[in-house]
Design a protein around this motif. Structure first.
Motif, PDB file in Angstrom:
ATOM      1  N   LYS A  10      36.521  10.796  47.243  1.00  0.00           N
ATOM      2  CA  LYS A  10      37.468   9.941  46.534  1.00  0.00           C
ATOM      3  C   LYS A  10      38.907  10.430  46.720  1.00  0.00           C
ATOM      4  N   PHE A  11      39.055  11.710  47.030  1.00  0.00           N
ATOM      5  CA  PHE A  11      40.382  12.281  47.268  1.00  0.00           C
ATOM      6  C   PHE A  11      40.416  12.916  48.665  1.00  0.00           C
ATOM      7  N   GLU A  12      39.891  12.184  49.626  1.00  0.00           N
ATOM      8  CA  GLU A  12      39.738  12.736  50.977  1.00  0.00           C
ATOM      9  C   GLU A  12      41.067  13.178  51.574  1.00  0.00           C
ATOM     10  N   ALA A  13      42.103  12.377  51.448  1.00  0.00           N
ATOM     11  CA  ALA A  13      43.385  12.731  52.069  1.00  0.00           C
ATOM     12  C   ALA A  13      43.924  14.037  51.495  1.00  0.00           C
ATOM     13  N   GLN A  14      43.870  14.169  50.159  1.00  0.00           N
ATOM     14  CA  GLN A  14      44.390  15.379  49.523  1.00  0.00           C
ATOM     15  C   GLN A  14      43.542  16.599  49.861  1.00  0.00           C
ATOM     16  N   ARG A  15      42.218  16.423  49.908  1.00  0.00           N
ATOM     17  CA  ARG A  15      41.341  17.558  50.201  1.00  0.00           C
ATOM     18  C   ARG A  15      41.433  17.979  51.665  1.00  0.00           C
ATOM     19  N   THR A  16      41.789  17.049  52.546  1.00  0.00           N
ATOM     20  CA  THR A  16      41.836  17.339  53.969  1.00  0.00           C
ATOM     21  C   THR A  16      43.164  17.948  54.390  1.00  0.00           C
ATOM     22  N   THR A 186      50.023  28.335  49.580  1.00  0.00           N
ATOM     23  CA  THR A 186      50.752  27.082  49.414  1.00  0.00           C
ATOM     24  C   THR A 186      50.296  26.423  48.122  1.00  0.00           C
ATOM     25  N   THR A 187      51.246  25.945  47.339  1.00  0.00           N
ATOM     26  CA  THR A 187      50.908  25.157  46.155  1.00  0.00           C
ATOM     27  C   THR A 187      51.151  23.690  46.473  1.00  0.00           C
ATOM     28  N   TYR A 188      50.078  22.904  46.456  1.00  0.00           N
ATOM     29  CA  TYR A 188      50.165  21.469  46.699  1.00  0.00           C
ATOM     30  C   TYR A 188      50.430  20.755  45.382  1.00  0.00           C
ATOM     31  N   TYR A 189      51.386  19.842  45.404  1.00  0.00           N
ATOM     32  CA  TYR A 189      51.701  19.029  44.230  1.00  0.00           C
ATOM     33  C   TYR A 189      51.098  17.645  44.461  1.00  0.00           C
ATOM     34  N   HIS A 190      49.846  17.501  44.085  1.00  0.00           N
ATOM     35  CA  HIS A 190      49.186  16.211  44.236  1.00  0.00           C
ATOM     36  C   HIS A 190      49.666  15.270  43.132  1.00  0.00           C
ATOM     37  N   VAL A 191      50.015  14.066  43.516  1.00  0.00           N
ATOM     38  CA  VAL A 191      50.462  13.065  42.548  1.00  0.00           C
ATOM     39  C   VAL A 191      49.287  12.136  42.259  1.00  0.00           C
ATOM     40  N   TRP A 201      38.635  14.039  40.203  1.00  0.00           N
ATOM     41  CA  TRP A 201      38.782  15.084  41.210  1.00  0.00           C
ATOM     42  C   TRP A 201      37.792  16.208  40.923  1.00  0.00           C
ATOM     43  N   TYR A 202      37.763  16.688  39.689  1.00  0.00           N
ATOM     44  CA  TYR A 202      36.970  17.879  39.375  1.00  0.00           C
ATOM     45  C   TYR A 202      35.480  17.602  39.265  1.00  0.00           C
ATOM     46  N   ARG A 203      35.102  16.356  39.062  1.00  0.00           N
ATOM     47  CA  ARG A 203      33.662  16.048  39.107  1.00  0.00           C
ATOM     48  C   ARG A 203      33.093  16.337  40.492  1.00  0.00           C
ATOM     49  N   ARG A 245      49.052  20.332  40.139  1.00  0.00           N
ATOM     50  CA  ARG A 245      49.318  21.506  40.989  1.00  0.00           C
ATOM     51  C   ARG A 245      48.004  22.105  41.487  1.00  0.00           C
ATOM     52  N   PHE A 246      48.018  22.535  42.758  1.00  0.00           N
ATOM     53  CA  PHE A 246      46.799  23.126  43.306  1.00  0.00           C
ATOM     54  C   PHE A 246      47.177  24.220  44.297  1.00  0.00           C
ATOM     55  N   PRO A 247      47.263  25.485  43.852  1.00  0.00           N
ATOM     56  CA  PRO A 247      47.546  26.589  44.773  1.00  0.00           C
ATOM     57  C   PRO A 247      46.343  26.892  45.667  1.00  0.00           C
ATOM     58  N   ARG A 248      46.613  27.112  46.945  1.00  0.00           N
ATOM     59  CA  ARG A 248      45.564  27.461  47.901  1.00  0.00           C
ATOM     60  C   ARG A 248      46.024  28.648  48.740  1.00  0.00           C
TER      61      ARG A 248
END
Length: 258
Positions: A10-16, A186-191, A201-203, A245-248
């Motif tokens: 469901k969040f393929e673009a952000q996860r990729t 890198t910290t991604y700022y997903h909107v 997302w978290y499910r 926010r999602f730090p990786r």
């Protein structure tokens, strides 16, 4: 609880995107064989096929559901079941690139794991890894607080273990076992459009172990308790959307010459 590829995608673009960013940092030329460890539904494997045209890309994952989805979505690539925590030695070949995007956090004993991953490389090969480093973000502190709180603490007999090391520990490990390496974060700022989207997302990832440990009748109540605090701790922007926010954490490494 089985992995749900549909939920994950469901969040393929952000996860990729982190996979794309990591693949872009691999400077190796003449790549023939690529291993994607924890390939999930194949989105990262497709990134690698695009990054290294003509290379044989092999994706492995411990989830039959994810492998089935990967084969259906990317029939031109190779996918197989393999538990990277136990069975890397059974792969039976060497690779020019060993890649892992958002997988190793599920696997214990990273000093052993990193050695094994480097051991799969040909001389001059590159190990490239991305792992979430977001344990201080609200979504994780919310879940941890609920799991330890009075209402839910008896419901989780085996709390989730986070296997990641801290950045400094990865530095010391790679300094011992690699010929050379680079580390970055890198910290991604997903909107996201709503607080409900954070739950969606978290499910697909972080909530899985907790929901899987609960009887089906209790899952909605636990999610409701998480959601109530998500609303409190993730403020809306002026247009109503949410910054998630999602730090990786990333590293690349090359093997020592025997």
């Amino acid at each position: 609880m089985a992995w749900d590829s549909g939920q994950y995608l469901k969040f393929e673009a952000q996860r990729t995107q982190p996979a794309r960013d990591l693949a872009a940092r691999i400077g190796r030329e003449g790549v023939r064989d690529v291993l994607d460890v924890g390939c999930g539904p194949g989105n990262s494997s497709r990134v690698l096929a695009e990054r290294f045209p003509g290379a044989c890309v092999r994706g492995i994952d411990s989830s039959p559901e994810m492998i089935e989805a990967a084969r259906a979505r990317h029939p031109d690539l190779e996918f197989s079941l393999c538990d990277a925590g136990k069975d890397l030695g059974k792969l039976g070949q060497a690779f020019d690139v060993v890649f892992s995007n958002a997988c190793i956090q599920w696997i214990p004993d990273h000093p052993r794991l990193v050695r094994e991953l480097l051991g799969l490389l040909r001389p001059g090969g590159v190990l490239a890894v991305q792992t979430p480093m977001n344990y201080d973000e609200p979504i994780h502190t919310i879940i941890a607080g609920l799991v330890a709180g009075e209402k839910w603490q008896g419901a989780f007999k085996r709390p989730r273990i986070f296997y990641n090391l801290r950045p400094g520990q990865y530095f010391d490990l790679l300094a011992d076992v690699a010929a050379g390496f680079d580390l970055w974060q890198t910290t991604y700022y997903h909107v996201l459009p709503s607080h409900a989207a954070i739950m969606e997302w978290y499910r697909g990832t972080g909530l899985r172990p907790y929901l899987g440990a609960l009887p089906e009748a209790d899952r909605a109540a636990f999610e409701a308790d998480v959601f109530a605090q998500v609303i409190e701790q993730y403020p809306k922007q002026r247009d109503g959307r949410i910054i998630f926010r999602f730090p990786r954490f990333f590293f690349t490494a090359t093997p020592k010459v025997a």
